[in-house]
Design an enzyme around this catalytic site. Sequence first.
Site, PDB file in Angstrom:
ATOM      1  N   THR A   1     -11.642  40.660  -9.015  1.00 35.17           N
ATOM      2  CA  THR A   1     -11.979  41.631  -8.249  1.00 35.17           C
ATOM      3  C   THR A   1     -13.687  41.449  -8.349  1.00 35.17           C
ATOM      4  OG1 THR A   1     -10.267  42.932  -8.451  1.00 35.17           O
ATOM      5  CG2 THR A   1     -12.333  44.241  -8.471  1.00 35.17           C
TER       6      THR A   1
ATOM      7  N   ARG B   1       2.758  37.009  -8.686  1.00 34.08           N
ATOM      8  CA  ARG B   1       1.804  36.782 -10.118  1.00 34.08           C
ATOM      9  C   ARG B   1       2.487  37.957 -10.947  1.00 34.08           C
ATOM     10  NH1 ARG B   1      -4.116  37.871 -12.040  1.00 34.08           N
ATOM     11  NH2 ARG B   1      -4.340  35.773 -12.994  1.00 34.08           N
TER      12      ARG B   1
ATOM     13  N   ASN C   1      -4.570  48.484 -18.203  1.00 39.10           N
ATOM     14  CA  ASN C   1      -4.034  49.631 -17.392  1.00 39.10           C
ATOM     15  C   ASN C   1      -2.843  50.511 -17.957  1.00 39.10           C
ATOM     16  OD1 ASN C   1      -5.986  49.624 -15.373  1.00 39.10           O
ATOM     17  ND2 ASN C   1      -4.747  48.057 -14.264  1.00 39.10           N
TER      18      ASN C   1
ATOM     19  N   TYR D   1      -0.445  47.246 -12.191  1.00 36.96           N
ATOM     20  CA  TYR D   1      -0.630  47.675 -10.883  1.00 36.96           C
ATOM     21  C   TYR D   1       0.855  48.226 -10.537  1.00 36.96           C
ATOM     22  CZ  TYR D   1      -5.331  46.694 -11.522  1.00 36.96           C
ATOM     23  OH  TYR D   1      -6.368  46.533 -11.888  1.00 36.96           O
TER      24      TYR D   1
ATOM     25  N   ASN E   1      -0.595  43.124 -14.182  1.00 32.95           N
ATOM     26  CA  ASN E   1      -1.738  43.941 -14.551  1.00 32.95           C
ATOM     27  C   ASN E   1      -1.500  45.249 -14.590  1.00 32.95           C
ATOM     28  OD1 ASN E   1      -2.737  41.284 -15.364  1.00 32.95           O
ATOM     29  ND2 ASN E   1      -3.976  41.217 -13.295  1.00 32.95           N
TER      30      ASN E   1
ATOM     31  N   HIS F   1       1.066  40.412  -5.907  1.00 37.12           N
ATOM     32  CA  HIS F   1       0.474  40.835  -7.126  1.00 37.12           C
ATOM     33  C   HIS F   1       1.557  41.852  -7.775  1.00 37.12           C
ATOM     34  CE1 HIS F   1      -2.101  42.192 -10.241  1.00 37.12           C
ATOM     35  NE2 HIS F   1      -3.174  42.305  -9.678  1.00 37.12           N
TER      36      HIS F   1
HETATM   37  C1  PHB Z   1     -10.014  44.932 -12.286  1.00 39.07           C
HETATM   38  O1  PHB Z   1     -10.351  45.594 -10.993  1.00 39.07           O
HETATM   39  O2  PHB Z   1     -10.180  45.102 -12.996  1.00 39.07           O
HETATM   40  C2  PHB Z   1      -8.634  44.196 -11.729  1.00 39.07           C
HETATM   41  C3  PHB Z   1      -7.748  44.156 -10.707  1.00 39.07           C
HETATM   42  C4  PHB Z   1      -6.897  43.562 -10.395  1.00 39.07           C
HETATM   43  C5  PHB Z   1      -6.278  42.811 -11.640  1.00 39.07           C
HETATM   44  C6  PHB Z   1      -6.949  43.077 -12.728  1.00 39.07           C
HETATM   45  C7  PHB Z   1      -8.229  43.890 -13.006  1.00 39.07           C
HETATM   46  O3  PHB Z   1      -5.229  42.198 -11.443  1.00 39.07           O
END
Ligand code: PHB
Length: 358
Positions: free
Chosen positions: A26, A227, A235, A180, A178, A175
């Site tokens: 990002t 992924r 998060n 999300y 992380n 994705h």
């Molecule tokens: C972030 O923007 O910090 C971010 C975005 C996507 C990711 C990890 C971190 O998979």
Amino acid sequence: MTADLFSPTKLGSIALKNRIAMAPLTRNRAGQGNVPQLINAEYYAQRASAGLLITEATPISATAHGYPATPGIHDSEQVEGWKQVTAAVHAKGGKIVLQLWHVGRISHPSLQPGHALPVAPSAIKPAGQAFTYEGLQDFVTPRALSIEELPGIVADYARATQNALDAGFDGVEVHAANGYLLDQFLRDGTNHRTDEYGGSMENRTRLLLEVTKAVVEVAGADRVGVRISPLNPFNDISDSNPQALFNHVADSLNPFGLAYLHVVEGGMGGDNLPAFDFAALRRHFHGSYIANLGYDKAKGNAAIASGHADVVAYGALYIANPDLVARFQQDAPLNAPDHATFYGGDAKGYTDYPTLQG
Ligand code: PHB
């Protein structure tokens, strides 16, 4: 001869000139309307000697956004903007896949259409703060998606995949890492649903499998990667049994015959991670494997020589070293990444890192 980072390979039908990938990063430098700009094309093209470039996480719909200035893949202007990126990378002989992203609860009403609440599997507020156009603001309690809304989310992934192909990408990466949306569904810390998308591991994996199926129907399995990040607490995500969950995820993805599984093998910030056996996870997955997080040249070569990984993805090193492949080849010194310019800003810390040529 044993393979190393510099050996060519194939991920599905995507031919790579080496086994060095640029991890998704990002950078918050999209233009008005979250449209990719020429400077974004320049940034990716500078790194086209990688075997594979994976784009920054890219929102698949208006509600999928959770940060300022992240380039989307849900309208025609964005598709046109991305065409500059893929053309510039392909002109330099590179390969590039787009990472399909829905942030779920990691957002804020100020970033949502109509200032609505962000959506999530369950109405559980993440600890921490969102990055908004007005600075850091506390996360809010998201709205739990109804079961009737889930086909629409799956359709958004499919349409974004078609948009990515129209924009000239060599493939897409789902994705599911992380913390999300898809990761929020996978984990029992964030998924308290009582319908067929919550409860058992099988139920929590359902949305990921439906999304993967829809994306594969558009792009073909040989152009689709997934992924995951089994250990990453980023998060405010957690699970009571990540080893069993992600072994199950790997098993469940096998029948698709995907181009690859991409694994974040650790945590982004945060210590005291539970034990996790990535070698065991790797054995569960029968296709190609991209390893990521904390690798240098020696560890990357060792992971390939041992058969653990087929490709190794580098993140922070790629921010600072557009010619990372040449530097690894020559054992040349590496530029240090400047953390202050990671997220947002202009060319500084983005397209101005020197190559060995200057
Ligand atoms: C972030 O923007 O910090 C971010 C975005 C996507 C990711 C990890 C971190 O998979």
